[in-house]
Design a protein around this motif. Structure first.
Motif, PDB file in Angstrom:
ATOM      1  N   LEU A 395       0.844  -1.185   0.000  1.00 28.87           N
ATOM      2  CA  LEU A 395       0.000   0.000   0.000  1.00 28.87           C
ATOM      3  C   LEU A 395       0.882   1.239   0.000  1.00 28.87           C
ATOM      4  O   LEU A 395       1.842   1.321   0.770  1.00 28.87           O
ATOM      5  N   ILE A 396       0.559   2.192  -0.855  1.00 27.44           N
ATOM      6  CA  ILE A 396       1.217   3.499  -0.867  1.00 27.44           C
ATOM      7  C   ILE A 396       0.155   4.538  -0.539  1.00 27.44           C
ATOM      8  O   ILE A 396      -0.875   4.618  -1.226  1.00 27.44           O
ATOM      9  N   ARG A 397       0.376   5.310   0.513  1.00 23.21           N
ATOM     10  CA  ARG A 397      -0.597   6.350   0.867  1.00 23.21           C
ATOM     11  C   ARG A 397       0.048   7.335   1.827  1.00 23.21           C
ATOM     12  O   ARG A 397       1.052   7.039   2.482  1.00 23.21           O
ATOM     13  N   ASP A 398      -0.526   8.513   1.864  1.00 19.82           N
ATOM     14  CA  ASP A 398      -0.132   9.527   2.829  1.00 19.82           C
ATOM     15  C   ASP A 398      -0.676   9.100   4.193  1.00 19.82           C
ATOM     16  O   ASP A 398      -1.888   8.924   4.343  1.00 19.82           O
ATOM     17  N   PRO A 399       0.195   8.900   5.197  1.00 18.79           N
ATOM     18  CA  PRO A 399      -0.307   8.472   6.511  1.00 18.79           C
ATOM     19  C   PRO A 399      -1.329   9.444   7.099  1.00 18.79           C
ATOM     20  O   PRO A 399      -2.155   9.045   7.926  1.00 18.79           O
ATOM     21  N   GLY A 400      -1.304  10.695   6.655  1.00 21.38           N
ATOM     22  CA  GLY A 400      -2.245  11.677   7.172  1.00 21.38           C
ATOM     23  C   GLY A 400      -3.547  11.767   6.401  1.00 21.38           C
ATOM     24  O   GLY A 400      -4.440  12.534   6.771  1.00 21.38           O
ATOM     25  N   ALA A 401      -3.661  10.987   5.315  1.00 20.10           N
ATOM     26  CA  ALA A 401      -4.881  11.044   4.508  1.00 20.10           C
ATOM     27  C   ALA A 401      -6.045  10.413   5.266  1.00 20.10           C
ATOM     28  O   ALA A 401      -5.875   9.391   5.937  1.00 20.10           O
ATOM     29  N   PRO A 402      -7.228  10.985   5.171  1.00 18.19           N
ATOM     30  CA  PRO A 402      -8.376  10.410   5.878  1.00 18.19           C
ATOM     31  C   PRO A 402      -8.808   9.090   5.258  1.00 18.19           C
ATOM     32  O   PRO A 402      -8.595   8.837   4.069  1.00 18.19           O
ATOM     33  N   ARG A 436      -2.740  13.400  -3.422  1.00 15.61           N
ATOM     34  CA  ARG A 436      -4.126  13.870  -3.521  1.00 15.61           C
ATOM     35  C   ARG A 436      -5.076  13.064  -2.627  1.00 15.61           C
ATOM     36  O   ARG A 436      -6.289  13.142  -2.779  1.00 15.61           O
ATOM     37  N   GLY A 437      -4.522  12.263  -1.735  1.00 18.64           N
ATOM     38  CA  GLY A 437      -5.343  11.527  -0.795  1.00 18.64           C
ATOM     39  C   GLY A 437      -5.727  10.131  -1.222  1.00 18.64           C
ATOM     40  O   GLY A 437      -6.528   9.470  -0.554  1.00 18.64           O
ATOM     41  N   TRP A 438      -5.149   9.642  -2.326  1.00 18.80           N
ATOM     42  CA  TRP A 438      -5.458   8.303  -2.804  1.00 18.80           C
ATOM     43  C   TRP A 438      -4.648   7.249  -2.042  1.00 18.80           C
ATOM     44  O   TRP A 438      -3.554   7.515  -1.543  1.00 18.80           O
ATOM     45  N   THR A 439      -5.160   6.043  -2.032  1.00 14.47           N
ATOM     46  CA  THR A 439      -4.417   4.850  -1.636  1.00 14.47           C
ATOM     47  C   THR A 439      -4.127   4.050  -2.896  1.00 14.47           C
ATOM     48  O   THR A 439      -5.009   3.886  -3.752  1.00 14.47           O
TER      49      THR A 439
END
Length: 639
Positions: A395-402, A436-439
């Motif tokens: 998984l690639i994502r911003d840890p702060g993304a909701p 942009r908040g995607w996973t």
């Protein structure tokens, strides 16, 4: 202050590759690939870094310098400049061409005494406008186009005089040659039988390199496929990568005696695929360290370094998370030069002490080129699908993304490739979407490399059927966890991933947007038009009935999702007609569809093509999935 990686950053990349360590173990020559925005092309130059430290320095100015190889005495480096052989004095000076032919050479191979260089070379058609007359399949190749009957032959160049001698004849495709320890013979893989284009067999050949008119003789693998060839020190046997049958499965290492005995497998116990290296398939040519063998194999998405000795096979303990993209051994010096990659670097040159196992980084090209960039983290996940199979991925994502945001599922090619948890210089849309908040979910589904041969072959004869659940069920699990919104799921993939993107969009309503690239949509027509179509299709799929059953085109009536098709016009591996068939089928059925074709682009253009094409590809993925996963105003919780 750091910032996320952007698609336009590809013009700043500086990625090393193909290291060669000097015989004394003191200097590493390697390629460094950058991008020329003005000329819209990749630029590859030779660089050098010393083993004892100090900044790297550029040796040549490119634009297409590759395959550096030190002479046995360490006084010069042979390399290719736009496919032509050149020599560069180690003490400094200008590179000079060697040999008078106009062939496209493969990597140079020095004779043990340093007086000759052998290579395989593509013999071009004499008249590009003349009719191409062929009697066998495999008359074209992705990236090279029509080959006709010129073939790929073995040549020997005298270093002092430049005299060039061709050792082979006829319509053959010869692999990279290897010199015998006494410098009298060359070994290489090549198919010579009349039905070679139908069987896929690729035996090992040995030829006398000193006698005029000598003919190659088959030394082994007559019913299989051979790859890299290395001589044992006593000249009585060859170390060969490949398979003893034409079948899907792991590539292994074998000891091939030259007395007519059967090949002896050396790596079966590892149950991992030997990686000898290639675009998109990181690895290195196996090498001897005394009686031991140093080689690469892939495990759980990462190409690792192994050592085989009389006691068995052990993995060399490199820094955690490190993958190998190249290796060159100076056995007498007890050192190896590596190209390493990890979650923060696209590739760096490092030095491995073969005695202590200590690894010393010699370059910092990623940090120098992108000092202000921080990549989003990659985390590992495992899913258990309904038949009990464990599927590993990232998984690639911003840890702060909701939670509850959009998801992009990306399917790798191959089908026997694999995602790695390393910085990725090709799929830049991953980082752009994460910002942009995607996973992003990158799964190593059935058929992927690095999980044992049973897993590797689990989708043979059942493309799509066997592995579709490995995608759909993890997606449902992430939706159930609340990590992603059920109506904001998009799908993409390239090559086999393009096939799976079409297949899944025809057989599932999970995806709100689909972006297949380098696609295969009709396995029957692909078998007759791709450069390696017949052997690949017969090995991986089976006969015509099965090809029809497993073709996405058979199920196209089920497609509803808006689809963007991205394809190279000069793709010979998955010909552009495959994209045209899918585009036509969707358009006449009223499905929102767009086709983008990249002029002059081969199958590998997303890795090695024009930077403008690569950037455009990534932007279009981002724009399409973003546009078509916007909710209709009823709110994120509406279903």
């Amino acid at each position: 202050m750091s910032r996320p990686l952007a698609i336009d950053d590809l013009y700043r990349f500086a990625v090393p590759g193909d290291p060669d360590l000097s015989p004394d173990g003191e200097r590493v020559v390697y390629t460094l690939t950058t991008q020329d925005a003005a000329q819209d092309r990749p630029v590859s130059c030779l660089w050098e870094v010393r083993a004892d430290g100090g900044p790297p320095r550029r040796l040549t100015c490119g634009p297409a310098d590759s395959s550096p190889r030190w002479s046995p005495d360490g006084t010069s480096v042979a390399f290719l400049r736009e496919g032509r052989l050149h020599l560069l004095p180690a003490a400094g000076g200008e590179a000079v061409p060697v040999g008078g032919d106009d062939h496209q050479h493969g990597p140079p191979v020095w004779s043990p005494d340093g007086t000759r260089i052998a290579c395989s070379a593509l013999v071009p058609r004499k008249d590009e406008n003349a009719p191409v007359v062929v009697d066998r399949l495999w008359y074209k190749a992705d990236g090279a186009g029509l080959l006709g009957q010129g073939g790929v032959h073995v040549f020997v160049i005298d270093v002092a005089s430049g005299d060039t001698r061709r050792l082979t004849s006829g319509d053959i495709r010869a692999g990279a040659p290897a010199w015998s320890p006494d410098g009298t013979r060359l070994a290489f893989a090549a198919a010579l039988a009349d039905d070679r284009d139908l069987t896929g067999r690729y035996p090992v050949q040995v030829i006398d390199a000193t006698a005029e008119g000598a003919e190659p003789r088959a030394a082994g693998f007559t019913a299989g496929t051979a790859g890299e060839v290395v001589w044992y020190a006593d000249g009585t046997a060859l170390l060969v990568s490949g398979r003893t049958t034409v079948s899907a499965g792991h590539e292994e290492l074998f000891r091939l005696p030259l007395d007519g005995s059967e090949p002896v497998p050396l790596t079966t116990s590892l149950d991992r695929n030997v990686m000898t290296g290639g675009p998109g398939y990181p690895g290195a040519r196996p090498a001897f360290v005394g009686d031991d063998i140093l080689f690469c194999a892939r495990d759980r998405g990462v190409t690792r370094l192994y050592r085989a000795d009389a006691a068995g096979i052990t993995e060399l303990p490199l820094p955690a998370g490190t993958g190998i993209g190249g290796c060159s051994v100076a056995a007498k010096a007890g050192r190896a030069a590596l190209i390493t990659a990890d979650r923060a670097t696209f590739g760096e040159v490092a030095l491995l002490d073969l005695g202590t196992g200590e690894v010393t980084a010699l370059t910092g090209h990623t940090a120098d080129a992108l000092p202000d960039v921080t990549l989003y983290p990659v985390t590992e996940r495992e899913f258990t699908v309904s038949d009990g199979t464990r599927v590993h991925g990232f998984l690639i994502r911003d840890p702060g993304a909701p939670a509850g945001g959009p998801l992009l599922v990306d399917v790798h090619g191959g089908p026997h490739n694999a995602w790695a948890p390393h910085a990725d210089a090709a799929h830049l849309y991953h980082q752009e979407l994460a910002a942009r908040g995607w996973t992003i979910l990158a799964l190593n589904i059935r058929g992927s490399d690095g999980y044992g041969e049973d897993f590797y072959t689990a989708a043979v004869g059942a493309w799509g059927e066997a592995d579709e659940r490995d995608i759909l069920e993890p997606v449902r699990e992430l939706i159930g966890e609340g990590l992603v919104h059920p109506r904001r799921v998009a799908l993409t993939g390239y090559s086999y991933g393009g096939f799976m993107s079409c297949w899944l969009s025809a057989r599932s309503d999970v995806f709100a947007a689909v972006v297949p690239g380098g696609v295969v949509t009709d396995l029957r027509s692909d078998a007759g038009t791709a450069d390696i179509g017949p052997p690949l299709t017969e090995i991986e799929i089976g006969g015509l009935d099965r090809q029809a059953e497993l073709s996405p085109l058979t199920y196209v009536d089920g497609v509803r999702a808006p689809t963007l098709i991205l394809h190279g016009d000069a793709d010979e591996r998955c010909p552009a007609g495959q994209a045209e068939e899918w585009f036509h089928a969707l358009r006449v059925r009223g499905v929102p569809v767009r086709l983008v074709r990249y002029p002059g682009a081969s199958h590998l253009f997303i890795l090695t093509g024009r930077p403008s094409h690569r950037a455009d590809y990534c932007r279009r993925v981002v724009d399409w999935v973003t546009e078509h996963t916007v909710l209709d105003g009823r709110g994120a919780d509406h279903e």
